[in-house]
Design an enzyme around this catalytic site. Structure first.
Site, short mmCIF file in Angstrom:
data_model
loop_
_atom_site.label_atom_id
_atom_site.label_comp_id
_atom_site.label_asym_id
_atom_site.label_seq_id
_atom_site.Cartn_x
_atom_site.Cartn_y
_atom_site.Cartn_z
N GLY A 9 0.67 -1.21 0.16
CA GLY A 9 -0.29 0.24 0.00
C GLY A 9 0.61 2.12 -0.22
N HIS A 309 19.63 21.57 21.39
CA HIS A 309 19.18 21.82 22.81
C HIS A 309 17.74 23.15 22.98
CE1 HIS A 309 23.41 23.07 19.97
NE2 HIS A 309 22.47 23.46 19.65
P1 TTP Z 1 -5.00 0.16 3.69
O1 TTP Z 1 -4.53 0.83 5.42
O2 TTP Z 1 -6.28 0.13 3.51
O3 TTP Z 1 -4.49 1.38 2.65
P2 TTP Z 1 -3.15 1.83 2.60
O4 TTP Z 1 -1.34 0.63 3.22
O5 TTP Z 1 -2.62 1.83 1.34
O6 TTP Z 1 -2.50 3.14 3.22
P3 TTP Z 1 -3.86 4.44 3.00
O7 TTP Z 1 -5.14 4.16 3.13
O8 TTP Z 1 -3.57 5.43 4.45
O9 TTP Z 1 -3.60 5.00 1.58
O10 TTP Z 1 -4.57 -1.60 3.15
C1 TTP Z 1 -4.44 -2.53 4.03
C2 TTP Z 1 -3.39 -3.16 3.79
O11 TTP Z 1 -3.33 -3.41 2.61
C3 TTP Z 1 -1.61 -2.48 4.34
O12 TTP Z 1 -1.45 -3.14 5.13
C4 TTP Z 1 -1.52 -1.95 2.80
C5 TTP Z 1 -2.73 -3.50 1.76
N1 TTP Z 1 -2.56 -3.23 0.09
C6 TTP Z 1 -2.20 -3.51 -0.10
O13 TTP Z 1 -0.53 -4.65 -0.26
N2 TTP Z 1 -2.52 -3.44 -1.45
C7 TTP Z 1 -3.21 -2.48 -1.95
O14 TTP Z 1 -3.57 -2.27 -2.90
C8 TTP Z 1 -3.77 -2.13 -0.71
C9 TTP Z 1 -5.34 -1.12 -1.31
C10 TTP Z 1 -3.55 -2.20 0.43
#
Ligand code: TTP
Length: 397
Positions: A9, A309
Site C-alpha cells: 500500500g 539544545h
Molecule cells: P490500507 O491501510 O487500506 O491502505 P494503505 O496501506 O495504502 O494506506 P492508505 O489507506 O493510508 O493509503 O491497506 C491495508 C493493508 O493492505 C496494508 O497492509 C497495505 C495493504 N495493501 C496492499 O498491499 N495493496 C493495496 O492495493 C492496498 C489498498 C493495500
C-alpha cells in the site's frame, strides 16, 4: 501455515512519513512495523512468508532478504495498488495449493491469538470495539461469521475484522471480485464468498492495532516498547540515571546529568545529553542527537534526527534527519483538554488523544525558538524562521 503479508500500500494517510518509505517499514521499537507482524506470524506457526510489495518495494526486500528468523521469505509484486483482494491475487501465484493465512503488514497482532487463528481452519481475527461503524463489522451467529459489512450505519455487532484471515485453498480462485464503491478490489468480498462456501469462525484477538495514521505509530511504539527488557550496552556516564526498561544499544552514548525513564530505546550512534530528560515510550532511532537541556517525551525520532539544545518534544514523530533549532517547543495539549486533531489527507481528524504533539516529515528544519502547535504536521523538507509560531499544518501545497 503459508502466510501472505500485505505490504504494497501507499500509506497515504500516514503522509508525510510515507513519502520516502512504505508504511510497514516505519520504525516501531527499533524495528520496522512489519517485522513485528512477521515475528508474530512466525511465533504463531507461519512456515513460509510471502510479502506482497509494491510502493517502495525495495525497502521491504532489502530488510527481510530470503529468510527471516529461520523462515523462508519470498516476494510477489503488486504493480498498482488496486486493493487488498488484488494484492492477494498477486501473492497467491507464490503459494502451494493449500490453505493460507493473510495478514495486513501495517497491523500489530499478538502471537498467541494468531496461533489460535492458524489452528482454526477458515477464520478471521476479530476484535471488540466501542464504535464499530468505522470498521468492517462481522455478523456472527453461533460463532460462525455470516458476513462482513463495511462501515455500516447500523452495525450488526461490536466485533470487527482485523485483517487477519485463514482462507481455504479454493479461495485462491475467488479473488476476482468486482470493484467496490471506493474503486478497490476488497478482500472482504472474498471473505464474504468464503462465508457462503464454508464455515468461517471469528477468532477473538487479545490485542490488535491498525497503524494507519501518525498517532497510531505512537501507539504501536507504546505497545512494543513496553515489551522491551532493560539492556545497557552503550557508553553511559556514571552521573546519568536510567530508570526502568531502557535499552542503550552498543554505539549509543549517554552523557552526564541525563535522566531516562523507560521504556525507551537508544539505537546505535545516538547521543543523549549532557543534562537531557527522556521519558515515556520513546524511540531514539540510529544516529539521533538529544542535546543539552532537551526533554523528549513519548516520541519517535527517526534516523539522524537532531534536537540539539533547549527544546521540548512531546508525543511527536520526527522523520529522518529532522533538525530542531535551539528553543523549539512542541505543544501537545489543548487548553480545553479536548482530543488533539491532526490533518490527514487534507482533513482535520481527531486523534482521540488528549496529548499529541507534531509530525515532521524527513528533513524538516526549525529556526530557533519555533513554537509548534499541538497536532501540526510539517511536510517533508519544510523549514521555519526564527521565532516562528506554527498553528496549522504545512503540506506540500
Ligand atoms: P490500507 O491501510 O487500506 O491502505 P494503505 O496501506 O495504502 O494506506 P492508505 O489507506 O493510508 O493509503 O491497506 C491495508 C493493508 O493492505 C496494508 O497492509 C497495505 C495493504 N495493501 C496492499 O498491499 N495493496 C493495496 O492495493 C492496498 C489498498 C493495500
Amino acid at each position: 501455515m503459508q502466510t501472505l503479508i500485505l505490504a504494497a500500500g501507499q500509506g497515504t494517510r500516514m503522509r508525510p512519513l510515507t513519502e520516502q518509505r512504505p508504511k510497514p517499514m516505519l520504525p516501531v521499537a527499533g524495528q520496522p512495523l512489519v517485522a513485528h507482524t512477521a515475528t508474530a506470524a512466525i511465533n504463531a506457526g507461519a512456515s513460509r512468508l510471502v510479502f506482497v510489495v509494491g510502493y517502495e518495494a525495495d525497502a521491504v526486500r532489502s530488510y527481510f532478504g530470503t529468510e527471516f528468523n529461520g523462515v523462508p521469505v519470498e516476494y510477489a509484486v503488486q504493480d498498482t495498488q488496486q486493493g487488498t483482494a488484488d494484492a492477494v491475487r498477486a501473492g497467491v501465484a507464490k503459494l502451494a495449493d493449500e490453505p493460507f493465512a493473510v495478514l495486513n503488514g501495517d497491523n500489530l497482532y499478538d502471537s498467541e491469538s494468531l496461533a489460535g487463528l492458524f489452528e482454526c481452519g477458515p477464520s478471521v481475527g476479530s476484535y471488540r470495539v466501542e464504535q464499530p461503524s468505522a470498521y468492517g463489522v462481522l455478523d456472527i451467529t453461533d460463532g460462525r461469521v455470516t458476513k462482513v459489512v463495511e462501515k455500516p450505519d447500523t452495525p450488526p455487532s461490536d466485533v470487527i475484522n482485523t485483517g487477519a484471515y485463514v482462507f481455504p485453498a479454493p479461495a485462491q480462485d475467488w479473488l476476482d471480485v468486482e470493484q467496490s464503491e471506493r474503486g478497490e478490489h476488497e478482500l472482504t468480498d472474498v471473505l464474504n464468498r468464503a462465508c457462503q462456501e464454508t464455515t468461517v469462525t471469528a477468532v477473538p484477538l487479545h490485542r490488535w492495532l491498525d497503524v494507519g495514521r501518525p498517532w497510531e505509530l505512537l501507539e504501536a511504539n507504546e505497545w512494543k516498547l513496553d515489551e522491551c527488557q532493560r539492556q545497557l550496552n552503550g557508553e553511559i556516564h556514571d552521573d546519568a540515571k536510567l530508570r526502568g526498561n531502557v535499552i542503550v544499544e552498543s554505539g549509543a552514548t549517554v552523557d552526564a546529568g541525563v535522566v531516562i525513564e523507560g521504556p525507551a530505546i537508544l539505537q546505535a550512534g545516538t547521543t543523549v545529553g549532557p543534562n537531557a530528560y527522556v521519558r515515556g515510550a520513546t524511540l531514539l532511532g540510529p544516529d539521533t542527537t538529544v542535546g543539552h537541556s532537551v526533554e523528549v517525551k513519548n516520541s519517535v525520532l527517526m534516523r539522524g534526527a537532531t534536537v540539539g539544545h533547549l527544546s521540548y518534544v512531546g508525543d511527536s514523530i520526527l522523520g529522518r534527519d529532522v533538525n530542531f533549532g535551539a528553543g523549539t517547543t512542541v505543544a501537545n495539549l489543548r487548553h480545553d483538554e479536548m482530543p488533539v486533531t491532526c490533518e490527514v489527507k487534507g482533513e482535520q481528524v481527531s486523534t482521540g488523544r488528549r496529548k499529541f504533539g507534531v509530525v515532521c516529515g524527513d528533513g524538516v528544519k526549525t529556526g530557533i525558538n519555533t513554537s509548534l502547535n499541538a497536532g501540526v504536521s510539517l511536510a517533508t523538507g519544510a523549514t521555519t524562521a526564527p521565532n516562528e509560531t506554527v498553528l496549522r499544518s504545512v503540506t506540500d501545497d
